[in-house]
Design a protein around this motif. Structure first.
Motif, short mmCIF file in Angstrom:
data_model
loop_
_atom_site.label_atom_id
_atom_site.label_comp_id
_atom_site.label_asym_id
_atom_site.label_seq_id
_atom_site.Cartn_x
_atom_site.Cartn_y
_atom_site.Cartn_z
N MET A 1 0.98 -1.17 -0.04
CA MET A 1 0.09 -0.07 -0.07
C MET A 1 0.99 1.34 0.07
O MET A 1 1.91 1.42 0.79
CB MET A 1 -0.88 0.11 1.16
CG MET A 1 -1.77 1.07 1.30
SD MET A 1 -2.84 1.06 2.75
CE MET A 1 -4.04 -0.52 2.39
N LEU A 2 0.60 2.23 -0.78
CA LEU A 2 1.32 3.41 -0.90
C LEU A 2 1.22 4.20 0.49
O LEU A 2 0.05 4.29 1.18
CB LEU A 2 1.03 4.18 -2.26
CG LEU A 2 1.21 3.80 -3.40
CD1 LEU A 2 0.63 4.39 -4.68
CD2 LEU A 2 2.86 3.50 -3.55
N GLU A 3 2.02 5.01 0.76
CA GLU A 3 2.15 5.91 1.96
C GLU A 3 0.76 6.93 1.95
O GLU A 3 0.21 6.92 3.01
CB GLU A 3 3.30 6.71 2.20
CG GLU A 3 3.68 7.43 3.64
CD GLU A 3 4.83 8.00 3.69
OE1 GLU A 3 4.80 9.18 3.80
OE2 GLU A 3 5.84 7.32 3.67
N GLU A 4 0.47 7.46 0.55
CA GLU A 4 -0.72 8.44 0.88
C GLU A 4 -1.86 7.59 1.00
O GLU A 4 -2.67 8.18 1.76
CB GLU A 4 -0.72 9.07 -0.44
CG GLU A 4 0.61 10.28 -0.75
CD GLU A 4 1.71 9.42 -1.38
OE1 GLU A 4 1.50 8.29 -2.01
OE2 GLU A 4 3.08 9.77 -1.02
N GLU A 5 -1.95 6.52 0.47
CA GLU A 5 -3.21 5.67 0.55
C GLU A 5 -3.31 5.20 1.92
O GLU A 5 -4.46 5.14 2.51
CB GLU A 5 -3.35 4.62 -0.40
CG GLU A 5 -4.36 3.63 -0.21
CD GLU A 5 -4.33 2.63 -1.36
OE1 GLU A 5 -5.18 1.68 -1.39
OE2 GLU A 5 -3.42 2.40 -1.94
N LEU A 6 -2.30 4.80 2.66
CA LEU A 6 -2.27 4.54 4.05
C LEU A 6 -2.62 5.57 4.91
O LEU A 6 -3.50 4.90 5.74
CB LEU A 6 -0.89 4.01 4.51
CG LEU A 6 -0.56 3.49 5.89
CD1 LEU A 6 -1.51 2.08 6.14
CD2 LEU A 6 0.87 2.81 5.94
N ILE A 7 -2.15 6.78 4.69
CA ILE A 7 -2.50 7.90 5.54
C ILE A 7 -3.85 7.97 5.42
O ILE A 7 -4.65 8.25 6.42
CB ILE A 7 -1.53 9.01 5.17
CG1 ILE A 7 0.01 8.83 5.52
CG2 ILE A 7 -1.97 10.24 5.85
CD1 ILE A 7 0.94 9.54 5.06
N THR A 8 -4.50 8.11 4.25
CA THR A 8 -5.80 8.43 4.03
C THR A 8 -6.75 7.58 4.84
O THR A 8 -7.51 7.75 5.51
CB THR A 8 -6.14 8.23 2.61
OG1 THR A 8 -5.40 9.33 2.04
CG2 THR A 8 -7.56 8.66 2.16
N LYS A 9 -6.47 6.21 4.50
CA LYS A 9 -7.23 4.97 5.17
C LYS A 9 -7.22 5.06 6.76
O LYS A 9 -8.12 4.87 7.46
CB LYS A 9 -6.82 3.61 4.87
CG LYS A 9 -7.24 3.32 3.27
CD LYS A 9 -7.11 1.83 3.01
CE LYS A 9 -7.68 1.97 1.31
NZ LYS A 9 -7.76 0.55 0.95
N LEU A 10 -6.03 5.50 7.27
CA LEU A 10 -5.80 5.69 8.74
C LEU A 10 -6.53 6.70 9.26
O LEU A 10 -7.46 6.57 10.34
CB LEU A 10 -4.32 5.86 9.13
CG LEU A 10 -3.43 4.50 9.06
CD1 LEU A 10 -2.05 4.83 9.35
CD2 LEU A 10 -3.92 3.57 10.23
N ARG A 11 -6.68 7.84 8.47
CA ARG A 11 -7.49 8.89 9.01
C ARG A 11 -8.90 8.71 9.14
O ARG A 11 -9.89 9.37 9.76
CB ARG A 11 -7.19 10.13 7.97
CG ARG A 11 -5.96 10.76 8.39
CD ARG A 11 -5.55 12.05 7.47
NE ARG A 11 -4.31 12.48 8.10
CZ ARG A 11 -3.40 13.34 7.38
NH1 ARG A 11 -3.63 13.61 6.13
NH2 ARG A 11 -2.49 13.87 7.81
N SER A 12 -9.40 7.77 8.08
CA SER A 12 -10.70 7.45 7.93
C SER A 12 -10.98 6.23 8.93
O SER A 12 -12.06 5.59 9.06
CB SER A 12 -11.14 7.07 6.54
OG SER A 12 -10.45 5.98 6.14
N GLN A 13 -10.00 5.79 9.85
CA GLN A 13 -10.24 4.79 10.78
C GLN A 13 -10.44 3.41 10.17
O GLN A 13 -11.13 2.56 10.86
CB GLN A 13 -11.28 5.42 11.71
CG GLN A 13 -10.99 6.43 12.73
CD GLN A 13 -9.80 6.57 13.67
OE1 GLN A 13 -9.81 5.69 14.39
NE2 GLN A 13 -8.55 7.12 13.22
#
Length: 174
Positions: A1-13
């Motif tokens: 998983m790309l870093e940007e995608e990971l951050i987005t998904k983490l932010r959406s819990q």
């Protein structure tokens, strides 16, 4: 998983993102924890500290700012501070322990423990490695670096030393 995608998904819990974070950065998290905790006693709390780190990451991902650095650096800072806080907590716990009623068992005076005699069966190099590992609580990697050896050689020397000590102890009924 790309870093940007990971951050987005983490932010959406997204819980799957937490699993991906652990998969991608789990080894890094453990390295940072172990770097902060030098003793094997402190390192025995690694999983607890890692869990606290993942909780902090999960709950504070909203404060992560991509313009100020990358995710790995941010993770490292969180993990480092969690490890330091945990280490301070362990120190505080020990400073408050009441050891007045604790009795430490010692061998009877008529049966002295001949540890020096037991260690004499080791070669000079085995003895040095054995003492660095068990007395100084260094990791095999640290011992290898200090003695200019390969890590695998340190493991072999420790294994041989243990075998020799066990044979000597069995022979002398220690």
């Amino acid at each position: 998983m790309l870093e940007e995608e990971l951050i987005t998904k983490l932010r959406s819990q997204d819980e799957g993102a937490l699993t991906a974070l652990i998969t991608q950065y789990g080894d890094y998290v453990l390295q940072v924890i172990w770097h902060q905790l030098p003793s094997s006693y402190e390192r025995s709390y690694t999983s607890d500290i890692a869990n606290r780190c993942y909780y902090q990451i999960w709950s504070k991902i909203g404060s992560f700012d991509e313009t100020r650095g990358n995710l790995k650096t941010w993770l490292g800072a969180i993990v480092k501070h969690q490890a330091i806080d945990y280490q301070r907590g362990l120190s505080a716990t020990f400073s408050q322990l009441d050891l007045t009623g604790v009795v430490i068992a010692t061998p009877p005076p008529d049966e002295p423990l001949e540890l020096g005699q037991l260690l004499n069966v080791l070669s000079e190099k085995e003895r040095a490695i054995f003492q660095l590992y068990f007395d100084k609580d260094l990791t095999p990697e640290e011992i290898a670096h200090r003695l200019h050896m390969r890590r695998g050689a340190v493991y072999k020397q420790l294994s041989r030393a243990r075998k020799k000590l066990k044979q000597e102890a069995d022979k002398n009924d220690f």
